[in-house]
Scaffold this active site. Structure first.
Site, PDB file in Angstrom:
ATOM      1  N   VAL A   9      49.384  41.746  31.759  1.00  0.00           N
ATOM      2  CA  VAL A   9      50.034  41.159  32.948  1.00  0.00           C
ATOM      3  C   VAL A   9      50.051  42.211  34.057  1.00  0.00           C
ATOM      4  O   VAL A   9      51.070  42.811  34.374  1.00  0.00           O
ATOM      5  CB  VAL A   9      51.454  40.663  32.621  1.00  0.00           C
ATOM      6  CG1 VAL A   9      52.012  39.884  33.813  1.00  0.00           C
ATOM      7  CG2 VAL A   9      51.443  39.767  31.379  1.00  0.00           C
ATOM      8  N   HIS A  10      48.859  42.422  34.639  1.00  0.00           N
ATOM      9  CA  HIS A  10      48.766  43.355  35.763  1.00  0.00           C
ATOM     10  C   HIS A  10      49.126  42.626  37.056  1.00  0.00           C
ATOM     11  O   HIS A  10      49.681  41.521  37.027  1.00  0.00           O
ATOM     12  CB  HIS A  10      47.369  43.995  35.814  1.00  0.00           C
ATOM     13  CG  HIS A  10      46.243  43.012  35.967  1.00  0.00           C
ATOM     14  ND1 HIS A  10      45.773  42.614  37.196  1.00  0.00           N
ATOM     15  CD2 HIS A  10      45.518  42.324  35.043  1.00  0.00           C
ATOM     16  CE1 HIS A  10      44.788  41.742  37.032  1.00  0.00           C
ATOM     17  NE2 HIS A  10      44.623  41.544  35.737  1.00  0.00           N
ATOM     18  N   ALA A  11      48.790  43.212  38.178  1.00  0.00           N
ATOM     19  CA  ALA A  11      49.293  42.701  39.455  1.00  0.00           C
ATOM     20  C   ALA A  11      48.939  41.239  39.723  1.00  0.00           C
ATOM     21  O   ALA A  11      49.816  40.440  40.071  1.00  0.00           O
ATOM     22  CB  ALA A  11      48.782  43.585  40.590  1.00  0.00           C
TER      23      ALA A  11
END
Length: 247
Positions: free
Chosen positions: A177-179
């Protein structure tokens, strides 16, 4: 059209970097970098800031512009630029008292969601010292481990006696769950009235979701309470389980 953002930094590289980070979460928002001096040195340039503000005003088509700065003299340069704007233009520009990177991320997501100028400023300024925007709803209190479960359904949702709906899902996309996925999650959660948490973090706060640092294989508990709690859990959990459209 959305509110546009201008990032004023003493470094051209920093300003461009903030644009790159924010664009990952707010691709439809006009973003302008105004970093460094006219000779690309460390400092600020009146002409660069003025040019960025005018381009942002044009791109925002009347929605307004929020300026975020890194250090005090960047604020002074920005204030000087505002002083020479026409009155009609000045009414559409605000300098946010916000941390540059965190404020940019939160403001970008707020603008992407179609919030107005005042709300985008409030969101950016809400980044100081806390993970949730000022106008974000408070996360629900975690249910006690002893809260009775009234039932469960085929999707694996547990519904507690107090109406809270809970589902545990696994992060499946390679990068976690990156940017960009975080922005998608916040955008989805914000369409519901229910209070929603993911992994204990406010699902309507981009900083809170990014701060989870969730990686591939991590399990996340999606918890919601409110009238549309079941639909909210379906949407948010489904998004995580789908891998956010990534390979």
């Amino acid at each position: 059209m959305t509110v546009a953002l201008v990032f004023v930094s003493h470094s051209a590289d920093v300003a461009r970097g903030v644009v790159e980070i924010t664009r990952q979460m707010a691709g439809a928002v006009p973003l302008e970098a105004a970093g460094g001096t006219d000779e690309d040195g460390i400092g600020t340039s009146f002409d660069r800031v003025e040019g960025a503000v005018h381009r942002a005003l044009s791109a925002s088509d009347g929605s307004g512009v929020v300026v975020l700065c890194d250090l005090g003299s960047a604020v002074l340069t920005s204030e000087t630029v505002l002083d020479v704007l026409d009155d009609d233009e000045r009414e559409l520009v605000r300098i946010a008292d916000a941390p540059l990177v965190e404020g940019a991320v939160v403001a970008g997501v707020a603008a992407q969601q179609g919030q107005d100028l005042a709300a985008v400023v409030a969101a950016a300024e809400g980044a100081w010292g806390r993970a949730a925007p000022a106008d974000a709803p408070a996360p629900p209190e975690p249910a006690s481990d002893t809260t009775a479960v009234a039932g469960s359904d085929a999707a694996g949702d547990a519904t507690h006696d107090d109406g809270t709906v809970v589902r545990t899902v696994r992060v499946v996309n390679e990068m976690g769950v990156h940017a960009r996925p975080a922005a998608e999650l916040v955008k989805t959660a914000s369409t519901f009235d229910a209070d929603i948490t993911v992994g204990g973090a406010n699902a309507k706060s981009i900083l809170a979701v990014v701060a989870l640092g969730s990686k591939r294989g991590d399990e996340l508990e999606v918890r919601a309470s409110g009238a549309d709690a079941a639909a909210a859990v379906d949407a948010v959990a489904g998004l995580i389980e789908s891998g956010f459209g990534e390979d």
